[in-house]
Design a protein around this motif. Structure first.
Motif, PDB file in Angstrom:
ATOM      1  N   GLN A 132      56.494  53.497   8.237  1.00 37.56           N
ATOM      2  CA  GLN A 132      56.605  52.266   7.461  1.00 37.56           C
ATOM      3  C   GLN A 132      57.615  52.492   6.342  1.00 37.56           C
ATOM      4  OE1 GLN A 132      52.970  51.051   5.604  1.00 37.56           O
ATOM      5  NE2 GLN A 132      53.873  49.248   4.682  1.00 37.56           N
ATOM      6  N   ALA A 133      58.537  51.551   6.177  1.00 36.27           N
ATOM      7  CA  ALA A 133      59.481  51.604   5.056  1.00 36.27           C
ATOM      8  C   ALA A 133      58.752  51.074   3.825  1.00 36.27           C
ATOM      9  CB  ALA A 133      60.714  50.765   5.356  1.00 36.27           C
ATOM     10  N   VAL A 134      58.528  51.942   2.847  1.00 34.64           N
ATOM     11  CA  VAL A 134      57.782  51.520   1.660  1.00 34.64           C
ATOM     12  C   VAL A 134      58.701  51.012   0.552  1.00 34.64           C
ATOM     13  CG1 VAL A 134      55.745  52.916   2.086  1.00 34.64           C
ATOM     14  CG2 VAL A 134      57.654  53.897   0.836  1.00 34.64           C
ATOM     15  N   ARG A 135      59.915  51.481   0.537  1.00 28.71           N
ATOM     16  CA  ARG A 135      60.876  51.014  -0.468  1.00 28.71           C
ATOM     17  C   ARG A 135      62.282  51.118   0.107  1.00 28.71           C
ATOM     18  NH1 ARG A 135      59.766  48.260  -4.665  1.00 28.71           N
ATOM     19  NH2 ARG A 135      58.436  49.762  -5.657  1.00 28.71           N
ATOM     20  N   THR A 136      63.019  50.039  -0.004  1.00 29.40           N
ATOM     21  CA  THR A 136      64.396  50.007   0.471  1.00 29.40           C
ATOM     22  C   THR A 136      65.278  49.535  -0.677  1.00 29.40           C
ATOM     23  OG1 THR A 136      63.632  49.431   2.682  1.00 29.40           O
ATOM     24  CG2 THR A 136      65.946  49.053   2.220  1.00 29.40           C
ATOM     25  N   GLY A 137      66.236  50.344  -1.050  1.00 26.65           N
ATOM     26  CA  GLY A 137      67.155  49.984  -2.124  1.00 26.65           C
ATOM     27  C   GLY A 137      68.572  49.908  -1.590  1.00 26.65           C
ATOM     28  N   VAL A 138      69.213  48.783  -1.811  1.00 28.81           N
ATOM     29  CA  VAL A 138      70.589  48.622  -1.360  1.00 28.81           C
ATOM     30  C   VAL A 138      71.503  49.171  -2.447  1.00 28.81           C
ATOM     31  CG1 VAL A 138      72.339  46.995  -0.559  1.00 28.81           C
ATOM     32  CG2 VAL A 138      69.933  46.594  -0.030  1.00 28.81           C
ATOM     33  N   SER A 156      51.411  61.007  11.249  1.00 24.91           N
ATOM     34  CA  SER A 156      51.435  61.564  12.604  1.00 24.91           C
ATOM     35  C   SER A 156      50.054  62.102  12.958  1.00 24.91           C
ATOM     36  CB  SER A 156      52.486  62.676  12.707  1.00 24.91           C
ATOM     37  OG  SER A 156      52.152  63.748  11.858  1.00 24.91           O
ATOM     38  N   ARG A 157      49.793  62.063  14.254  1.00 27.99           N
ATOM     39  CA  ARG A 157      48.508  62.553  14.746  1.00 27.99           C
ATOM     40  C   ARG A 157      48.737  63.198  16.099  1.00 27.99           C
ATOM     41  NH1 ARG A 157      43.173  59.404  14.036  1.00 27.99           N
ATOM     42  NH2 ARG A 157      44.489  58.852  12.342  1.00 27.99           N
ATOM     43  N   ARG A 158      48.202  64.365  16.288  1.00 33.53           N
ATOM     44  CA  ARG A 158      48.273  65.053  17.565  1.00 33.53           C
ATOM     45  C   ARG A 158      46.935  64.874  18.268  1.00 33.53           C
ATOM     46  NH1 ARG A 158      52.860  68.288  17.394  1.00 33.53           N
ATOM     47  NH2 ARG A 158      53.443  68.949  15.334  1.00 33.53           N
ATOM     48  N   ASP A 159      47.018  64.311  19.449  1.00 34.73           N
ATOM     49  CA  ASP A 159      45.840  64.031  20.271  1.00 34.73           C
ATOM     50  C   ASP A 159      44.793  63.309  19.419  1.00 34.73           C
ATOM     51  OD1 ASP A 159      44.435  63.886  22.600  1.00 34.73           O
ATOM     52  OD2 ASP A 159      43.837  65.982  22.630  1.00 34.73           O
ATOM     53  N   LYS A 160      43.645  63.918  19.215  1.00 32.46           N
ATOM     54  CA  LYS A 160      42.607  63.285  18.408  1.00 32.46           C
ATOM     55  C   LYS A 160      42.388  64.031  17.105  1.00 32.46           C
ATOM     56  CE  LYS A 160      40.377  61.292  22.337  1.00 32.46           C
ATOM     57  NZ  LYS A 160      39.226  61.157  23.167  1.00 32.46           N
ATOM     58  N   GLY A 161      43.385  64.799  16.695  1.00 34.17           N
ATOM     59  CA  GLY A 161      43.287  65.574  15.458  1.00 34.17           C
ATOM     60  C   GLY A 161      43.406  64.698  14.227  1.00 34.17           C
ATOM     61  N   ALA A 162      43.334  65.346  13.090  1.00 36.51           N
ATOM     62  CA  ALA A 162      43.436  64.633  11.812  1.00 36.51           C
ATOM     63  C   ALA A 162      44.858  64.130  11.604  1.00 36.51           C
ATOM     64  CB  ALA A 162      43.039  65.566  10.668  1.00 36.51           C
ATOM     65  N   ALA A 163      44.952  63.009  10.952  1.00 36.53           N
ATOM     66  CA  ALA A 163      46.262  62.424  10.665  1.00 36.53           C
ATOM     67  C   ALA A 163      46.932  63.195   9.533  1.00 36.53           C
ATOM     68  CB  ALA A 163      46.113  60.967  10.285  1.00 36.53           C
ATOM     69  N   THR A 164      48.214  63.357   9.659  1.00 38.65           N
ATOM     70  CA  THR A 164      49.021  64.010   8.631  1.00 38.65           C
ATOM     71  C   THR A 164      50.021  62.994   8.096  1.00 38.65           C
ATOM     72  OG1 THR A 164      48.856  66.087   9.837  1.00 38.65           O
ATOM     73  CG2 THR A 164      50.563  65.938   8.156  1.00 38.65           C
ATOM     74  N   THR A 165      50.099  62.894   6.784  1.00 34.48           N
ATOM     75  CA  THR A 165      51.008  61.945   6.161  1.00 34.48           C
ATOM     76  C   THR A 165      52.185  62.697   5.555  1.00 34.48           C
ATOM     77  OG1 THR A 165      49.157  60.495   5.625  1.00 34.48           O
ATOM     78  CG2 THR A 165      51.211  60.112   4.445  1.00 34.48           C
ATOM     79  N   ALA A 166      53.363  62.149   5.743  1.00 37.17           N
ATOM     80  CA  ALA A 166      54.578  62.747   5.171  1.00 37.17           C
ATOM     81  C   ALA A 166      55.483  61.630   4.668  1.00 37.17           C
ATOM     82  CB  ALA A 166      55.302  63.579   6.228  1.00 37.17           C
TER      83      ALA A 166
END
Length: 189
Positions: A132-138, A156-166
């Motif tokens: 998701q684009a959270v901020r876009t500055g021209v 991101s999530r691998r199979d049914k593992g915990a979600a990782t946010t980056a």
């Protein structure tokens, strides 16, 4: 009358004609010429300054003056990045099709190389990526070209593992063609 006596002074007779007009002193003429020259030079300097202000790069940058165009390019680019960097093991083909409509030039080649590497692990590891684009500055918008700074949140999530946010930060170059903004270059920051 004697020789030592002088004739009485008489006033000149009034003839009804006036003599030559008295001339303005030279200093008044010089002051008028100096003031006129200063006004002309000052006007020319102001005209030149106004021209310089209108022709500077910041004056041509529509990102500073055209809110509608800035919003449009930011929305198109943010939405396009979210579409091409969001995929599941079953939607890889859709992501590649989206890339064909959102990307051009160097950005299309970069994405093809990256997605070729991701595609193999996508199915094997059952990888899901949501962007998701959270901020876009021209940064710059000039006619049909734009440069943007885009901040993305990716989960991101691998199979049914915990979600990782980056978080990701990109500098994007886009070009307006066929009534939409197309991404032509992507650089990570």
């Amino acid at each position: 009358m004697t020789a030592t006596q002088t004739a009485p002074e008489t006033e000149p007779a009034a003839t009804g004609e006036s003599g030559p007009e008295p001339r303005a002193p030279r200093w008044r003429t010089a002051a008028l010429a100096t003031a006129l020259t200063a006004l002309l030079l000052g006007g020319g300097a102001f005209f030149h300054g106004a021209h310089q202000l209108r022709t500077t790069p910041s004056a041509r940058n529509q990102a500073l003056t055209d809110t509608a165009a800035t919003t449009r390019v930011g929305g198109d680019v943010g939405e396009g990045l979210a579409r091409i960097f969001s995929y599941t093991p079953t939607s890889a083909d859709a992501a590649e099709r989206n890339a064909g409509t959102v990307l051009a030039g160097r950005a299309a080649r970069q994405y093809a190389d990256l997605f070729a590497q991701v595609r193999t692990s996508l199915v094997e590891q059952r990888l899901t990526l949501s962007t998701q684009a959270v901020r876009t500055g021209v940064i710059e918008l000039d006619g049909d070209g734009a440069r943007l700074l885009v901040f993305l949140d990716q989960v991101s999530r691998r199979d049914k593992g915990a979600a990782t946010t980056a978080a990701a930060q990109l500098t994007v170059t886009a070009r307006y063609q066929d009534d939409r903004w197309v991404i032509t270059d992507i650089e990570t920051r």
